[in-house]
Design an enzyme around this catalytic site. Structure first.
Site, PDB file in Angstrom:
ATOM      1  N   TYR A 175       0.856  -1.186   0.000  1.00  0.00           N
ATOM      2  CA  TYR A 175       0.000   0.000   0.000  1.00  0.00           C
ATOM      3  C   TYR A 175       0.889   1.231   0.000  1.00  0.00           C
ATOM      4  O   TYR A 175       1.835   1.330   0.769  1.00  0.00           O
ATOM      5  CB  TYR A 175      -0.899   0.009   1.241  1.00  0.00           C
ATOM      6  CG  TYR A 175      -1.771   1.244   1.354  1.00  0.00           C
ATOM      7  CD1 TYR A 175      -2.814   1.464   0.449  1.00  0.00           C
ATOM      8  CD2 TYR A 175      -1.551   2.193   2.347  1.00  0.00           C
ATOM      9  CE1 TYR A 175      -3.617   2.595   0.548  1.00  0.00           C
ATOM     10  CE2 TYR A 175      -2.356   3.331   2.454  1.00  0.00           C
ATOM     11  CZ  TYR A 175      -3.382   3.528   1.553  1.00  0.00           C
ATOM     12  OH  TYR A 175      -4.174   4.638   1.651  1.00  0.00           O
ATOM     13  N   ASP A 224       9.297   2.721  -0.333  1.00  0.00           N
ATOM     14  CA  ASP A 224       8.271   3.413   0.437  1.00  0.00           C
ATOM     15  C   ASP A 224       8.469   3.035   1.902  1.00  0.00           C
ATOM     16  O   ASP A 224       8.069   1.954   2.344  1.00  0.00           O
ATOM     17  CB  ASP A 224       6.878   3.017  -0.051  1.00  0.00           C
ATOM     18  CG  ASP A 224       5.774   3.716   0.740  1.00  0.00           C
ATOM     19  OD1 ASP A 224       6.090   4.432   1.708  1.00  0.00           O
ATOM     20  OD2 ASP A 224       4.598   3.533   0.373  1.00  0.00           O
ATOM     21  N   LYS A 272       4.446   9.207   8.724  1.00  0.00           N
ATOM     22  CA  LYS A 272       4.159   8.611  10.032  1.00  0.00           C
ATOM     23  C   LYS A 272       5.138   9.059  11.127  1.00  0.00           C
ATOM     24  O   LYS A 272       4.999  10.166  11.629  1.00  0.00           O
ATOM     25  CB  LYS A 272       4.037   7.100   9.888  1.00  0.00           C
ATOM     26  CG  LYS A 272       2.836   6.799   8.973  1.00  0.00           C
ATOM     27  CD  LYS A 272       2.375   5.383   8.874  1.00  0.00           C
ATOM     28  CE  LYS A 272       1.078   5.333   8.067  1.00  0.00           C
ATOM     29  NZ  LYS A 272       1.018   4.363   7.027  1.00  0.00           N
TER      30      LYS A 272
HETATM   31  C1  LIG Z   1       0.393   4.802   5.618  1.00  0.00           C
HETATM   32  C2  LIG Z   1       1.184   4.532   4.398  1.00  0.00           C
HETATM   33  C3  LIG Z   1       1.117   5.377   3.277  1.00  0.00           C
HETATM   34  C4  LIG Z   1       0.148   6.517   3.181  1.00  0.00           C
HETATM   35  O1  LIG Z   1       0.407   7.513   4.109  1.00  0.00           O
HETATM   36  P1  LIG Z   1      -0.789   8.537   4.479  1.00  0.00           P
HETATM   37  O2  LIG Z   1      -0.122   9.502   5.407  1.00  0.00           O
HETATM   38  O3  LIG Z   1      -1.861   7.723   5.107  1.00  0.00           O
HETATM   39  O4  LIG Z   1      -1.222   9.174   3.211  1.00  0.00           O
HETATM   40  C5  LIG Z   1       1.968   5.131   2.225  1.00  0.00           C
HETATM   41  N1  LIG Z   1       2.825   4.096   2.254  1.00  0.00           N
HETATM   42  C6  LIG Z   1       2.907   3.256   3.305  1.00  0.00           C
HETATM   43  C7  LIG Z   1       3.897   2.145   3.287  1.00  0.00           C
HETATM   44  C8  LIG Z   1       2.074   3.438   4.400  1.00  0.00           C
HETATM   45  O5  LIG Z   1       2.135   2.572   5.420  1.00  0.00           O
END
Ligand SMILES: *Cc1c(COP(=O)(O)O)cnc(C)c1O
Length: 429
Positions: free
Chosen positions: A145, A240, A268
């Site tokens: 994701y 990511d 995060k």
């Molecule tokens: C949470 C997450 C996102 C998206 O981040 P948001 O701040 O919710 O837009 C993208 N990549 C990974 C791996 C994530 O865990």
């Protein structure tokens, strides 16, 4: 029986004015049934809901709260920053301090730009990779994701190489067609994709430790093969690390596995709970961004002083407190509780526990779990019984079998012991 009448009333109101009653879908508890609780406040490892129930939290606002809720250094930093002004839209020194810290802790990042969410970070990184290479196609992996970016909300059907099938309405078919989706940990599928269309692939984006379809790990050689193929074909490799960055190690998953990506996305933990993301990497690529280069990217609130102050306070506290080794010790203690409860109930053939540092996941299926197809075997009804059983006993795990749990530095040995008793009871349901 736990009373949730105030939460139920709040949710009824919410549904009148907010689609589904929530501002992000997983909060609606659709994966487990029932209704969400509403928070009145949170501190340390605990949340209090609007009915006054006290809950030990293992989600930590989905990753950011690595010090626990409302940690003193972050709260103080935000308060002090707010007194000096909540937003400027003009460069401020905290942005530079943040950028310097990121470049120092994550050596593959030579230059970095701040944004306001993980989604914005991955969206911008993909655009930059396309602008840098002059190519349109990207590769992602099933189950990874990357936020709700049009090009990345695609996961694939069966088969070794499937052209994109959008996961959401509203994504133009021609755009989804540019996203190739492959099974994670499948080196042959990767080689075949590059052999067929390597010269057209702008970027490969992945969670180096996939943590959005449960939690599983790259097998030895997978990331190395990926790095080699990207280098050989002039493709930008994007890690990511929105979830893993500053959590699994100071330098993220790339430090753990010793692989150097071209671009990295962050979010995060970096925001200390405020809305922050970042993307960075090789200077040669980052210099293609506006205003120096032709790839446009901007943000009214990017580098916001409150967000920078919160993030810096959190990152400095993590280092000062020797956060990563302490989280590893807490994680090992929690793992021990999970494993002994699984053994006690004779569930070894039907439950699989994964952990790295402070991230963990209990799969309701037999292992091994090495990709989305394996993760999807989970017994969802058994998971829902376990989830509600734990919540009724005061422990909050993610309301879906496909999410990762998070420990924070605020969790104590006593919390973990109490959690062990709850897991033991909930697994029997
Ligand atoms: C949470 C997450 C996102 C998206 O981040 P948001 O701040 O919710 O837009 C993208 N990549 C990974 C791996 C994530 O865990």
């Amino acid at each position: 029986m736990t009373s949730r009448s105030a939460s139920a009333a709040a949710f009824a109101q919410a549904k009148r004015f907010i689609p589904g009653g929530v501002n992000s879908p997983v909060r609606a508890f659709r994966g487990v049934g029932g209704e969400p609780f509403f928070v009145s406040r949170a501190a340390g490892s605990r949340i209090w809901d609007v009915d006054g129930n006290e809950i030990i939290d293992y989600i930590g606002t989905w990753g950011p709260a690595i010090l626990g809720h409302a940690p003193e250094p972050v709260v103080t930093a935000v308060r002090e920053a707010a007194a000096r002004g909540v937003s400027f839209g003009i460069p401020n020194p905290l942005e530079v301090e943040m950028a310097r810290l990121i470049c120092q802790w994550v050596p593959s990042i030579e230059k970095v730009r701040m944004v306001n969410s993980g989604t914005e970070a991955t969206m911008s990184a993909v655009r930059l990779a396309r602008g840098f290479t002059g190519r349109d196609k990207i590769i992602k992996f099933e189950g990874c994701y990357h936020g709700h970016v049009d090009s990345l909300l695609v996961r694939a059907g069966s088969g070794a190489l499937t052209h994109g099938e959008p996961d959401s309405a509203g994504i133009p078919r021609p755009l989804a067609d540019l996203t190739l989706c492959l099974p994670f940990n499948d080196r042959e599928a990767l080689r075949a994709a590059f052999q067929r269309e390597g010269a057209q692939i702008a970027a490969v984006i992945l969670e180096p430790i996939p943590a959005n379809a449960g939690l599983y790990f790259p097998e030895p050689g997978f990331l190395e093969t990926l790095r080699e193929l990207c280098t050989a074909h002039g493709t930008v490799l994007i890690f990511d690390e929105v979830m893993t960055g500053f959590r699994v190690a100071r330098g993220g998953a790339q430090e753990v596995y010793g692989i150097t990506p071209d671009l990295t996305t962050l979010g995060k933990v970096i925001g200390g709970g405020l809305p922050v993301g970042a993307f960075g990497g090789r200077a040669e690529i980052m210099d293609r961004l506006s205003p120096d280069g032709p790839v446009y990217q901007a943000g009214t609130l990017s580098g916001n002083p409150l967000a920078m102050a919160a993030g810096l306070a959190q990152l400095h506290a993590l280092e000062r407190l020797d956060g990563w080794s302490r989280l590893e010790r807490l994680g090992a203690a929690l793992e021990d509780r999970f494993r002994s409860a699984i053994r006690r109930h004779g569930l070894e053939e039907r439950r699989t526990f994964h952990r790295i540092g402070s991230m963990f996941c209990l799969f309701f299926s037999r292992g091994p779990v090495r990709n989305l197809a394996d993760a999807a075997q989970s017994d969802r009804e058994a998971f829902a019984r376990y989830f509600h059983g734990a919540l009724d006993r005061g422990v909050y795990f993610a309301p879906s079998p496909f999410e990762t749990g998070f420990l924070s530095l605020a969790h104590t040995e006593e919390d973990i012991e109490e959690t062990g008793r709850v897991i033991d009871a909930a697994l029997a349901l």
